[in-house]
Structures are given as C-alpha cells and as structure tokens.
Design a protein around this motif. Structure first.
Motif, PDB file in Angstrom:
ATOM      1  N   CYS A 190      -4.761   5.907  -0.328  1.00 40.11           N
ATOM      2  CA  CYS A 190      -3.775   4.898  -0.685  1.00 40.11           C
ATOM      3  C   CYS A 190      -3.321   5.199  -2.107  1.00 40.11           C
ATOM      4  O   CYS A 190      -4.147   5.353  -2.992  1.00 40.11           O
TER       5      CYS A 190
ATOM      6  N   MET B 104      -9.871   2.980   0.059  1.00 40.86           N
ATOM      7  CA  MET B 104      -8.896   3.235   1.133  1.00 40.86           C
ATOM      8  C   MET B 104      -8.718   4.724   1.370  1.00 40.86           C
ATOM      9  O   MET B 104      -7.652   5.285   1.134  1.00 40.86           O
TER      10      MET B 104
ATOM     11  N   GLU C 275      -1.240   3.307  -3.937  1.00 39.78           N
ATOM     12  CA  GLU C 275      -0.666   2.136  -4.592  1.00 39.78           C
ATOM     13  C   GLU C 275      -1.837   1.205  -4.898  1.00 39.78           C
ATOM     14  O   GLU C 275      -2.563   0.812  -3.974  1.00 39.78           O
TER      15      GLU C 275
ATOM     16  N   HIS D  98       0.870  -1.174   0.000  1.00 41.40           N
ATOM     17  CA  HIS D  98       0.000   0.000   0.000  1.00 41.40           C
ATOM     18  C   HIS D  98       0.909   1.226   0.000  1.00 41.40           C
ATOM     19  O   HIS D  98       2.124   1.104   0.137  1.00 41.40           O
TER      20      HIS D  98
ATOM     21  N   CYS E 207      -3.905  -1.573  -4.805  1.00 36.07           N
ATOM     22  CA  CYS E 207      -3.684  -2.683  -3.885  1.00 36.07           C
ATOM     23  C   CYS E 207      -4.781  -3.745  -3.979  1.00 36.07           C
ATOM     24  O   CYS E 207      -4.833  -4.652  -3.160  1.00 36.07           O
TER      25      CYS E 207
ATOM     26  N   HIS F 195      -9.209  -0.767  -3.784  1.00 37.44           N
ATOM     27  CA  HIS F 195      -8.204   0.282  -3.593  1.00 37.44           C
ATOM     28  C   HIS F 195      -8.855   1.657  -3.422  1.00 37.44           C
ATOM     29  O   HIS F 195      -8.458   2.445  -2.572  1.00 37.44           O
TER      30      HIS F 195
HETATM   31 CU   LIG Z   1      -4.082   0.212  -0.421  1.00 39.41          CU
END
Ligand SMILES: [Cu+2]
Length: 304
Positions: free
Chosen positions: A232, A243, A234, A197, A236, A240
């Motif tokens: 976040c 987040m 990245e 992350h 993930c 995602h």
């Molecule tokens: Cu993430």
C-alpha cells in the motif's frame, strides 16, 4: 569555518551521485537498491520515462550543487578582504533560467501523454459482436479480478466461469494473495472499503490510488512467473505497514488449479467433520440458544 560549509555543500552532489551508482551497481540480487525487474510488458515506457526524468533531474541536481560549492568556496569571507558588492539581479539570466525549465517541463508534459494514456486511459478492448478488433463495437475488457483494500489488508475476488464479476459464480480469493496467469492481459477493479489506499506492485510498475466510493480500473500483462510484492503506497492508518501482499504469476494450468481450490474452499465443507457450533455444543454440554454470549451473561449475573 567557511571552508567547512563549502565542503558540506560539495558533499550533497557527491553523495547523491554515489547513491545513484550504488543503485545502478546493485540492480538485482539480495542487496538490490534499485527498482525490481519490470515484468509487465505493458509498462516498459514507464521505465523509459522514469530514466529520462531522473537524468534531467540528476544533471540539474549535480550542477546546482557544484555551483553552490564553487561560490561558497571562492567567495569565502576568510579569504576575501574585498568589501561585499550587491547586485540587483540580471534580467537576462532570470529570463533564461525561467525559459529553459519551462521548455523542459512542457516538453515532458507532451512526451508523457502517450505513456499516461497507455497505462491509465486506453483500457484493453475485446472484439464486439462482429468478432473483429478495432471496430466501433469493441467492448472494454471486463475485470477478471477485484481488489478491495481495507484497513489493513487486501481482499481479492475472481470472476468465475462467466468471466464477469458481481455474479453468483464469483470466487473469493485468499487475503493478501493475488494469482494471475502469466502472459495474459489482466484487468482489475479496485475498491476501498474505508479510507484512501494505493495499490502498488513495483515489479509491474503499477500503482493506483483507491478512493472510497469509486472504482479504479488497472491492467497489466505479467510476462515472468514468480512471486512479487504488493504494497500500500498511501499512508492509511496505524497499520499501513502491514498492508503487504503477494502477486503470484503462474502458468495457466496452475492458475486454474488455484481457482479450483478456492472454489472448493468456498462451496464445499467436509460434512464428516463437526461444525464449529456442533463442537461447542459437544464440549459445553449445552444446546441451542446459549452460545459464548449466553455463558458470559450468566457469569456476569452470578457476580452481582
Ligand atoms: Cu492502505
């Protein structure tokens, strides 16, 4: 048709410049397209570095766009009856267009060293046993909070009264909500429970990848109370986009009250109210041993 292509190439630097101007003109307000205001006084240099790199890239971007436009316009086949003349490169030109970017890149690499070390390497220190700063026994400041990233949320934990994490008085935080006191240096420890992350708080210019199995340390000093976005950065997994969290920067008193309320939630239960198990027993008329699972099993047995 040739003119169409040259004008299309011209639209690239023109649109790029317009986007930049739109971003600059809406630096704040509901339509803000630019970075949010930087509230982390330990990362002012990040913006300077960003602006410098953006200026360099912008000049090269607009210049190459205009050159491309000019050549496609001037040497358009429909207005040139001269036969094509091939050339086999120019060593002089190649030397300069290699040397100039190389000098710029090496210059940037050296210029950013201090910013990188301030933001990522030179962790805030505390005075050691001698009570004095900048002496050999200075200790790295321990993290006051821990972030655990997992698919797909942020979990927070605060060092309790002993100011140390991983001790019995740690305080469990709310999911997706981090509180910090205004104007104080904060050190955080980042961990991932599953996959990669990236902990990103745009208003703090703080971003750190979190690698499962290792610990990242970040620090900042938020100087303006308010609520800021945590995201976040990245990709993930499928969730995602979910987040998202909030960073709440508040006065020291508000921060202490928040920690107290968390502590109360963690350690105290209102024993005048029945527990979940007691409610279940009361409503189902059953006692001990036959939870929801037992009920399901007997239903399954009856269907056979
Ligand atoms: Cu993430």
């Amino acid at each position: 048709m040739g003119r169409f292509w040259s004008l299309l190439f011209l639209s690239v630097p023109v649109l790029g410049t317009l986007c930049y101007l739109a971003g600059m003109l809406t630096r704040s307000g509901p339509l803000a397209l630019w970075f949010p205001e930087n509230v982390n006084s330990m990362a002012n240099e990040v913006d300077q570095l960003h602006d410098l790199i953006l200026a360099l890239i912008g000049i090269v971007f607009v210049a190459t766009g205009l050159v491309l436009f000019w050549f496609t316009w001037k040497y358009d086949a429909s207005v040139n009856d001269q036969p094509v003349r091939f050339v086999h490169g120019s060593h002089k030109l190649e030397f300069w267009w290699t040397a100039i970017p190389a000098v710029i890149l090496i210059g940037l690499a050296i210029y950013q060293l201090k910013v990188w070390s301030d933001v990522k390497i030179r962790r805030p220190m505390l005075a050691g046993l001698d009570g004095q700063m900048d002496t050999a026994d200075d200790q790295p400041m321990p993290p006051q909070f821990e972030v655990v990233a997992r698919q797909f949320e942020w979990r927070f934990r605060y060092a309790g009264e002993d100011q140390l994490l991983d001790t019995v008085d740690d305080i469990l935080g709310d999911v997706n909500e981090l509180h910090v006191p205004v104007g104080e240096i904060q050190v955080g420890s980042l961990k991932a429970a599953d996959v990669l992350h990236s902990f990103f708080i745009p208003a703090l210019r703080l971003k750190s990848d979190i690698v499962p199995g290792s610990q990242q340390i970040v620090w900042f000093r938020a100087d303006k109370p308010g609520s800021y976005e945590i995201v976040c950065a990245e990709l993930c997994g499928w969730g995602h986009y979910k987040m998202k969290g909030r960073l709440v920067v508040e006065t020291k008193d508000e921060y202490q009250l928040y920690l107290q309320s968390l502590r109360a939630k963690q350690y105290q239960r209102d024993f005048s109210q029945p527990s979940v198990a007691q409610v279940y027993e009361r409503d189902s008329g059953e006692t001990g041993g036959s939870g929801p699972l037992g009920t399901n099993l007997s239903l399954a047995g009856g269907a056979q």
